[in-house]
Write an enzyme that holds these catalytic residues in place. Structure first.
Site, PDB file in Angstrom:
ATOM      1  NE  ARG A 123      -4.172  -1.892   2.165  1.00  0.00           N
ATOM      2  CZ  ARG A 123      -4.037  -2.892   3.012  1.00  0.00           C
ATOM      3  NH1 ARG A 123      -3.354  -2.632   4.019  1.00  0.00           N
ATOM      4  NH2 ARG A 123      -5.113  -3.785   2.915  1.00  0.00           N
ATOM      5  CE  LYS A 145      -1.742  13.032 -14.454  1.00  0.00           C
ATOM      6  NZ  LYS A 145      -2.206  13.269 -15.645  1.00  0.00           N
ATOM      7  CD  GLU A 187       5.758  15.992 -22.821  1.00  0.00           C
ATOM      8  OE1 GLU A 187       4.983  16.925 -22.386  1.00  0.00           O
ATOM      9  OE2 GLU A 187       4.898  14.804 -23.076  1.00  0.00           O
ATOM     10  CE  LYS A 229       4.200  16.799 -14.519  1.00  0.00           C
ATOM     11  NZ  LYS A 229       4.508  15.598 -15.243  1.00  0.00           N
ATOM     12  CD  GLU A 239      -5.199  15.274 -15.338  1.00  0.00           C
ATOM     13  OE1 GLU A 239      -4.045  14.698 -15.039  1.00  0.00           O
ATOM     14  OE2 GLU A 239      -5.715  15.241 -16.437  1.00  0.00           O
ATOM     15  NE  ARG A 243      -0.606  16.199 -12.640  1.00  0.00           N
ATOM     16  CZ  ARG A 243       0.266  15.421 -11.924  1.00  0.00           C
ATOM     17  NH1 ARG A 243       0.142  15.546 -10.705  1.00  0.00           N
ATOM     18  NH2 ARG A 243       1.145  14.670 -12.466  1.00  0.00           N
ATOM     19  CG  ASN A 247      -3.358  15.992 -19.687  1.00  0.00           C
ATOM     20  OD1 ASN A 247      -2.447  15.347 -19.512  1.00  0.00           O
ATOM     21  ND2 ASN A 247      -4.409  15.755 -19.108  1.00  0.00           N
ATOM     22  CG  HIS A 250      -0.181  14.898 -23.548  1.00  0.00           C
ATOM     23  ND1 HIS A 250       0.567  16.111 -23.698  1.00  0.00           N
ATOM     24  CD2 HIS A 250       0.705  13.963 -23.008  1.00  0.00           C
ATOM     25  CE1 HIS A 250       1.683  15.998 -23.108  1.00  0.00           C
ATOM     26  NE2 HIS A 250       1.817  14.793 -22.853  1.00  0.00           N
ATOM     27  CG  HIS A 254      -2.509  10.004 -24.980  1.00  0.00           C
ATOM     28  ND1 HIS A 254      -3.009  10.486 -23.628  1.00  0.00           N
ATOM     29  CD2 HIS A 254      -1.021   9.877 -24.473  1.00  0.00           C
ATOM     30  CE1 HIS A 254      -2.161  10.688 -22.807  1.00  0.00           C
ATOM     31  NE2 HIS A 254      -0.849  10.344 -23.344  1.00  0.00           N
ATOM     32  CG  HIS A 267       4.761  10.268 -24.777  1.00  0.00           C
ATOM     33  ND1 HIS A 267       3.283  10.244 -24.848  1.00  0.00           N
ATOM     34  CD2 HIS A 267       4.844  11.467 -23.904  1.00  0.00           C
ATOM     35  CE1 HIS A 267       2.818  11.250 -24.078  1.00  0.00           C
ATOM     36  NE2 HIS A 267       3.794  11.919 -23.404  1.00  0.00           N
TER      37      HIS A 267
END
Lengths: 364, 364
Positions: A123, A145, A187, A229, A239, A243, A247, A250, A254, A267
């Site tokens: 955990r 993330k 980026e 960032k 997010e 946040r 993206n 993205h 994606h 990417h």
């Protein structure tokens, strides 16, 4: 070696430092400080291990820290629950405990998986990010993330779990293939696009120095990217709001990656073309000038980044992929668009024709 | 139906209500309120589905909420990463989004897995707990611990992820096998042991009514248990301190479960014997009186719960299992011991002979 730059990600009891500098793995003062555990699991891959694993192992051994090295196969295709299960098997076999530490040494794939293992093993245990690609240095290693892919989409399984520290050694970029360096620049450009026009201008003026890996220039680009960032993450860790600005590019990116099965586009390359699509859509929505669109295209091209995916991706395939994106809210697709360079906004309210025109302009 | 009792788990923006009462699934006011999503994935098992799934599905349909029913095989053995992967496949196939909801309908195994899926699907979506066993009603459904087992140990993979609400219908306990009801009582006794001697006394006085499922008595026992747990979780969500008190009896209990491969002992039964062992160890450490040890033994026996594992578990096997427990800190085993009934404490400082005497007294 010049003194490293450092900055903090401010998240109350989960705050952590980012150290940036040339030679941080060889002159390992910061690394020595953060490797405080009885045992570490060093998670890396077959490409990075022969280059840099020994540097980390040496520092650990000097401190009397036991090292369990886990070398994964390279590539996005291995970023799966199956690999996570394998890593956890090794941790259990080596009796890793809650107070031990995971160290991610590699690019985004290694960092995302090591972070997800750290998030869910017992955990949650601590981890350190040592990103070795430009892309992971300016993006995925910062902000917590973590996750793995599912055949239904990228990062569909994951967690928010902040690292204890991020160590960015800019020297390692000398071993990075040029194509990956260029992809990482996408980026960096993104940060200028979403909230800092002066950084964007600075990038326009420093393309050659960046591609030549000029130390101070590179460190500044990485530092400013991480700073932007970190600021956004500190305001909106999970997010729920701002946040999502990160993206930018993205949603389209994606879709390109999904349709091409993560096999032909890096990417960063997909994000580059995705940013162009977001800029084009902003133009069609009426919020961005054609001059700004052209300025983005020009900068991408100077880094040899593509501005369309016409040859590989059809508009219909992209639409289908986007409908499964996890940013879809209550069935409604949201986009990050621009009011100008340095001023991004989030919207789910756009004329369908603007999206269609964008897909037509950049896809097959 | 009498009015339900409710209480709040106070965790700032992650606070949530627990509703307790007879008939909450049939007179479904609370359920109707919390099922607000476009889609829900109802995760349940083959035992519970035929009994109660339709009640939930009906409420959802009346609200126009689409239901995806996921019926898992019953049993701790299925609480694995493999089942998690299967559930995620179904969520992806049904295009579940970030704003959709997972509903866990079942005992601890269903709740832990549904919660873990909610924790890591798209980096976290909302979920509702509808626990249908006494054990899960007073323990696992509250507090946000989620996870799955690994061959190396129980709950070795998991996350902290709080539900949006917990709905405890005491009527469902009528369909629970008597053995499981008794096992659940062990966790209720635990709350008295760790911090509330008057609740312990009340339990001594209400054994028959509890076993007869007398509505108001049962609701009080569950309410007080959830209240104590909610208070501890609110103070220490991620178990950096006091929350470990909730593990009273669990270090020994987990060892019994591990050695017997989760096949012959129910979790609550193992916790019952584990509490006796912790009490015996407290006696040998010198912090608990023999009278208090006997009082615990007497109450456990009135619920037909065992106070040793002599026939199935050897001391050596238990020690080996305990050394892999995730509560081991920097190689040192910690125990939750007692200064008296209602007063537990955490310690890693004990004479080895006290542990040996405890193992000898209760194991083979």
């Amino acid at each position: 070696m010049s003194a490293p730059i450092s900055l903090n990600v401010q998240l109350s009891d989960r705050s952590y430092p980012i150290f940036i500098g040339a030679g941080l793995l060889t002159h390992a003062e910061q690394l020595t400080t953060v490797l405080s555990a009885r045992k570490i699991a060093l998670i890396t891959n077959t490409i990075v291990a022969p280059l840099y694993a020994d540097l980390v192992i040496q520092v650990a051994k000097q401190k009397g820290v036991q090292v369990i090295e886990i070398v994964l196969p390279d590539g996005e295709i291995h970023k799966s629950l199956k690999t996570i299960a394998h890593i956890i098997d090794v941790l259990v076999a080596n009796q890793m405990g809650r107070d031990d530490l995971i160290v991610a040494l590699g690019g985004g794939v290694v960092g995302d998986m090591a972070g997800f293992v750290a998030a869910c093993f017992q955990r949650g245990i601590g981890y350190i990010q040592i990103p070795t690609t430009l892309l992971s240095q300016v993006d995925s290693s910062v902000g917590g993330k973590t996750g793995v892919n599912h055949s239904g989409g990228k990062n569909l399984i994951g967690a928010f779990h902040q690292p204890k520290a991020v160590i960015i050694d800019t020297s390692v970029l000398r071993s990075l293939p040029l194509r990956e360096l260029r992809a990482g620049m996408a980026e960096i450009i993104k940060y200028g696009m979403i909230c800092d026009i002066s950084f964007f201008c600075w990038l326009e003026q420093n393309v050659e120095k960046l591609l030549a890996l000029e130390s101070a220039t590179l460190a500044h680009a990485i530092h400013r990217s991480c700073q932007i960032k970190a600021g956004i993450v500190a305001r909106d860790e999970h997010e729920h709001g701002d946040r999502a600005l990160l993206n930018f590019g993205h949603t389209f990116g994606h879709a390109i990656e999904t349709v091409t099965a993560y096999s032909t586009w890096l990417h960063g390359e997909a994000v580059g073309a995705g940013m162009m699509m977001a800029a084009t859509m902003s133009l069609h929505v009426g919020s961005l000038s054609v001059l700004d669109v052209e300025r983005l295209a020009a900068l991408l091209k100077r880094f040899d980044l593509r501005t369309d995916a016409r040859e590989e991706v059809t508009a219909n395939a992209a639409k289908e992929a986007m409908s499964r994106d996890k940013k879809v809210k209550a069935g409604k697709q949201r986009f990050i668009l621009l009011r100008g360079i340095g001023e991004a906004y989030i919207t789910a309210d756009y004329p369908p024709a603007a999206l269609e025109a964008t897909l037509a302009a950049h896809l097959g």
